[in-house]
Structures are given as C-alpha cells and as structure tokens.
Design an enzyme around this catalytic site. Structure first.
Site, mmCIF file in Angstrom:
data_model
loop_
_atom_site.group_PDB
_atom_site.id
_atom_site.type_symbol
_atom_site.label_atom_id
_atom_site.label_comp_id
_atom_site.label_asym_id
_atom_site.label_seq_id
_atom_site.Cartn_x
_atom_site.Cartn_y
_atom_site.Cartn_z
ATOM 1 N N PHE A 191 0.828 -1.209 0.000
ATOM 2 C CA PHE A 191 0.000 0.000 0.000
ATOM 3 C C PHE A 191 0.872 1.273 0.000
ATOM 4 O O PHE A 191 0.938 2.008 -1.004
ATOM 5 C CB PHE A 191 -0.927 -0.088 1.230
ATOM 6 C CG PHE A 191 -1.600 1.180 1.638
ATOM 7 C CD1 PHE A 191 -2.181 2.041 0.702
ATOM 8 C CD2 PHE A 191 -1.679 1.520 2.994
ATOM 9 C CE1 PHE A 191 -2.818 3.211 1.107
ATOM 10 C CE2 PHE A 191 -2.313 2.683 3.397
ATOM 11 C CZ PHE A 191 -2.870 3.528 2.459
ATOM 12 N N TYR A 238 3.171 -6.593 17.414
ATOM 13 C CA TYR A 238 3.497 -5.727 16.273
ATOM 14 C C TYR A 238 4.225 -4.475 16.765
ATOM 15 O O TYR A 238 5.296 -4.115 16.257
ATOM 16 C CB TYR A 238 2.223 -5.341 15.515
ATOM 17 C CG TYR A 238 2.425 -4.215 14.520
ATOM 18 C CD1 TYR A 238 3.097 -4.426 13.321
ATOM 19 C CD2 TYR A 238 1.952 -2.923 14.794
ATOM 20 C CE1 TYR A 238 3.299 -3.380 12.419
ATOM 21 C CE2 TYR A 238 2.143 -1.886 13.893
ATOM 22 C CZ TYR A 238 2.824 -2.120 12.709
ATOM 23 O OH TYR A 238 3.024 -1.090 11.819
HETATM 24 P P1 NAD Z 1 1.497 -3.608 3.155
HETATM 25 O O1 NAD Z 1 1.263 -4.957 3.758
HETATM 26 O O2 NAD Z 1 0.565 -3.133 2.119
HETATM 27 O O3 NAD Z 1 2.976 -3.506 2.600
HETATM 28 C C1 NAD Z 1 4.038 -4.255 3.137
HETATM 29 C C2 NAD Z 1 4.728 -4.963 1.995
HETATM 30 O O4 NAD Z 1 5.837 -5.680 2.546
HETATM 31 C C3 NAD Z 1 3.839 -5.974 1.290
HETATM 32 O O5 NAD Z 1 3.817 -5.727 -0.112
HETATM 33 C C4 NAD Z 1 4.488 -7.325 1.580
HETATM 34 O O6 NAD Z 1 4.387 -8.252 0.504
HETATM 35 C C5 NAD Z 1 5.908 -6.928 1.874
HETATM 36 N N1 NAD Z 1 6.584 -7.879 2.752
HETATM 37 C C6 NAD Z 1 6.089 -8.488 3.859
HETATM 38 N N2 NAD Z 1 7.019 -9.279 4.378
HETATM 39 C C7 NAD Z 1 8.125 -9.179 3.597
HETATM 40 C C8 NAD Z 1 9.415 -9.763 3.618
HETATM 41 N N3 NAD Z 1 9.757 -10.625 4.583
HETATM 42 N N4 NAD Z 1 10.309 -9.418 2.658
HETATM 43 C C9 NAD Z 1 9.964 -8.546 1.669
HETATM 44 N N5 NAD Z 1 8.741 -7.978 1.595
HETATM 45 C C10 NAD Z 1 7.844 -8.277 2.544
HETATM 46 O O7 NAD Z 1 1.520 -2.604 4.403
HETATM 47 P P2 NAD Z 1 1.524 -0.997 4.482
HETATM 48 O O8 NAD Z 1 0.279 -0.618 5.184
HETATM 49 O O9 NAD Z 1 1.857 -0.424 3.161
HETATM 50 O O10 NAD Z 1 2.733 -0.767 5.476
HETATM 51 C C11 NAD Z 1 4.041 -0.425 5.041
HETATM 52 C C12 NAD Z 1 4.907 -0.124 6.257
HETATM 53 O O11 NAD Z 1 4.376 0.976 6.991
HETATM 54 C C13 NAD Z 1 5.008 -1.290 7.238
HETATM 55 O O12 NAD Z 1 6.310 -1.295 7.777
HETATM 56 C C14 NAD Z 1 4.010 -0.914 8.314
HETATM 57 O O13 NAD Z 1 4.317 -1.513 9.546
HETATM 58 C C15 NAD Z 1 4.179 0.596 8.347
HETATM 59 N N6 NAD Z 1 3.011 1.303 8.879
HETATM 60 C C16 NAD Z 1 1.831 1.269 8.197
HETATM 61 C C17 NAD Z 1 0.740 1.960 8.718
HETATM 62 C C18 NAD Z 1 -0.598 1.969 8.028
HETATM 63 O O14 NAD Z 1 -1.546 2.568 8.557
HETATM 64 N N7 NAD Z 1 -0.746 1.368 6.845
HETATM 65 C C19 NAD Z 1 0.864 2.663 9.928
HETATM 66 C C20 NAD Z 1 2.094 2.647 10.587
HETATM 67 C C21 NAD Z 1 3.158 1.984 10.050
#
Ligand code: NAD
Length: 322
Positions: free
Chosen positions: A12, A153
């Site tokens: 995302f 988490y």
């Molecule tokens: P998402 O799940 O859409 O994106 C994460 C991506 O990482 C996915 O495409 C997944 O395939 C990939 N991934 C997972 N494990 C992996 C691995 N071992 N090796 C390589 N790729 C891997 O999530 P997001 O919402 O886009 O979040 C992105 C980052 O932002 C994350 O670190 C999340 O913790 C952080 N975050 C997100 C939010 C939110 O509200 N969406 C809030 C705070 C922090």
C-alpha cells in the site's frame, strides 16, 4: 538523481512511494516478497503503472534472507533506502508474534547490516504510532517513552527502531525513523478499517465496531505519507525519529459517519467488545516533521475519503483478508 531501494514497494504505502520517486525521475528498486497476508493480485495491480517505467526495477525476495538483501545492495548500490517491508496489522500479531519479530525486527537488522556494508546517504525506516503504547499523554511526541507497547506488532517496531539507533551509533549510518499514524487512501490494505467499512457499506452489510466508538485515530492520507518519505530521503540528518500524522484525530464513531457520508449510505453498526492489542487513541504532534522536514499534511479527511471511495469503485477488487 537517486537510486532508491524501497522494500515492501508492492504494498500500500510502498507502491505510492515508488511512484513518487519514479515521478521525479529517480530510479527505484522494489524488494518485495508478495507475502500472502493479502492477495498477490492486489499488489500486482499496485505495480501496474510502475512496470511501464524503465526507471522501475522489481526484485521478488525476502528481507529476512540476508543473501538476497546483500545481493540487492551489491548489485544496485542504492543511494537511499526506504525500508517499509513488514508484517503489518496489529491483531494478527497476537496469533503469530514470532513471525512479526522475525520479519519486522530481524528483517530490519538484515537491512541495516547490508546498509553498513554499502552505505546509502540515507536509510528511512517505517515505524508506527503503535510504539507509543498505553502510557503516554496526547498528542504523542517523539521524546515520549516507548517502552510500553501493547501488541507484538508494536514491540517489533520498538525493537527495530532500537536497532536503527544502534547501527547509527556504531557505524554512523544516517537513519530517519518515521512513525506513521493510521495511513489511508487508494490501495489501502484490505484488513484496515476504512477499506473494510467502505466494502461492507457498499454491499449494504452491517459493519463491526469494536468498543464503544470513542477510540480515536489520527488518519493520514497516503499521498501525504509518500511526500514525507521523500522529504526524509532528501533531508540530511544524523539520526532522527519523526511523527508523520494528520494531527486531527477522529473517533471511531466519527469515522463511521464520515465513511457513510463519503459512500452515500446510512451505516448499520454491530457493536463488539474492544480488541486486545488495539490502542485507545492516537494523535500526532507533528511540529518536528514541520521543523526538520518542512512537511505537513495537505489532504483533509473528507478529500482523502472521497479519493478512496472513487478508487474503490473503479477497482471493485478489495477482498477481505480471511
Ligand atoms: P502492506 O502490507 O501493504 O505492505 C508491506 C509490503 O511488505 C507488502 O507488499 C508485503 O508483501 C511486503 N513484505 C512483507 N514481508 C516481507 C518480507 N519478509 N520481505 C519482503 N517484503 C515483505 O503494508 P503498508 O500498510 O503499506 O505498510 C508499510 C509499512 O508501513 C510497514 O512497515 C508498516 O508496519 C508501516 N506502517 C503502516 C501503517 C498503516 O496505517 N498502513 C501505519 C504505521 C506503520
């Protein structure tokens, strides 16, 4: 011109970030494992526009695999690293804590070790408002105590932030940890509240509301978050931790009403007990982001929700995570 390595770039926030880099003529290498937490089809769709650019390169691989990570660094020598890959989602982390620590904390360690061997000019790490846990007063500011996370988490992100500082301290790696506050917008993960609410309301189904609706979140638009990531990639700092939030929290009840309005439906609510591991409130003090990055959010909740609903209607392909 930069060459940015974006881990989790098919997800995302990652896909918006890759587009923002490519859009300003930077080269991007996306390292993503296409983890099946939600369908690969959605991630492939996230990459559709990027795949048209010859400045975009995709490596399918796991950040937990030190050999893969080392190969990517030695092949591309990124000038900027944006480490977003993670197991996201608070509630499933209670079922699989080991997996969250392995991917989020050890995976970050792998990235930091490779970065020490092939130093980029900046390493940006995706942390979370979850690190503020249950003992801080609102709004959350970066100097508050983060030793009381309330989910595996959150604990995995606290551990990863700690490693970021350690590797900065030991090897002078310039690291910026960004703490994102509930990100929303087109391509939002299907497990997150806004996506779920829109999907259910459009299908005329009741939505499940956990708790009495008084919990609150500081919803931040994904385009604003991608801009913050680029600002962090461009800003020379030693080691910093910076909140990236909207600084206008909404209660869950207010969110449900706002989503109903954006969708044009009267929400039907099924109230359930509050979920363990969820934080009660999040609210970002963003003065540091303004001061150090010259960043502030530009997209209001109403604009962002309208954008999300438009995207959702166009794609109509956001299945629930089973
Ligand atoms: P998402 O799940 O859409 O994106 C994460 C991506 O990482 C996915 O495409 C997944 O395939 C990939 N991934 C997972 N494990 C992996 C691995 N071992 N090796 C390589 N790729 C891997 O999530 P997001 O919402 O886009 O979040 C992105 C980052 O932002 C994350 O670190 C999340 O913790 C952080 N975050 C997100 C939010 C939110 O509200 N969406 C809030 C705070 C922090």
């Amino acid at each position: 011109m930069a060459l940015a390595l974006v881990t989790g770039g098919a997800g995302f926030i990652g896909s918006h970030t890759c587009e923002a880099f490519v859009g300003r003529d930077d080269e991007v290498v996306c390292l993503d494992s296409f983890h099946d937490y939600y369908p690969r089809e959605l991630k492939e769709r996230n990459l559709e526009q990027l795949r048209l650019s010859d400045r975009f390169h995709l490596v399918e691989g796991d950040v937990c695999n030190a050999t893969t990570v080392e190969e990517v660094f030695s092949r591309y020598h990124p000038s900027v690293v944006v480490h977003l890959a993670a197991r996201a989602g608070v509630r499933p982390s209670l079922q699989e804590p080991e997996e969250y620590l392995r991917v989020n904390t050890e995976g970050t360690l792998n990235m930091l070790r490779a970065a020490v061997q092939h130093p980029p000019r900046r390493f940006v790490f995706a942390s979370s408002s979850s690190v503020y846990g249950c003992r801080n007063s609102l709004p959350y500011s970066e100097d508050q105590d983060i030793t009381h996370p309330v989910s595996p988490y959150a604990a995995s992100k606290v551990g990863a932030e700690a490693l970021c500082f350690t590797y900065h301290h030991l090897y002078q790696l310039p690291v910026t940890c960004l703490r994102f506050f509930t990100v929303f917008g087109p391509r939002q993960r299907p497990d997150l509240a806004i996506n779920t609410f829109v999907r259910l309301m459009l299908a005329a189904q009741p939505i499940q509301m956990f708790g009495d609706g008084s919990s609150s979140r500081d919803y931040t638009f994904v385009g604003d978050v991608a801009r913050a990531i680029l600002a962090a990639a461009d800003t020379e700092l030693d080691f910093e931790t910076i909140n990236i939030g909207n600084s206008h929290p909404l209660t869950l009840r207010e969110l449900v009403a706002a989503v109903g309005q954006a969708v044009g439906k009267e929400p039907r609510i099924e109230q359930l007990p509050a979920q363990p591991g969820d934080m009660l409130h999040t609210y970002a003090d963003i003065s540091k982001a303004k001061r150090l990055l010259g960043w502030e959010p530009q997209v209001s909740m109403e604009e962002g929700l309208a954008e999300f609903v438009r995207w959702h209607r166009e794609t109509a392909l956001s299945p629930a995570v089973s």
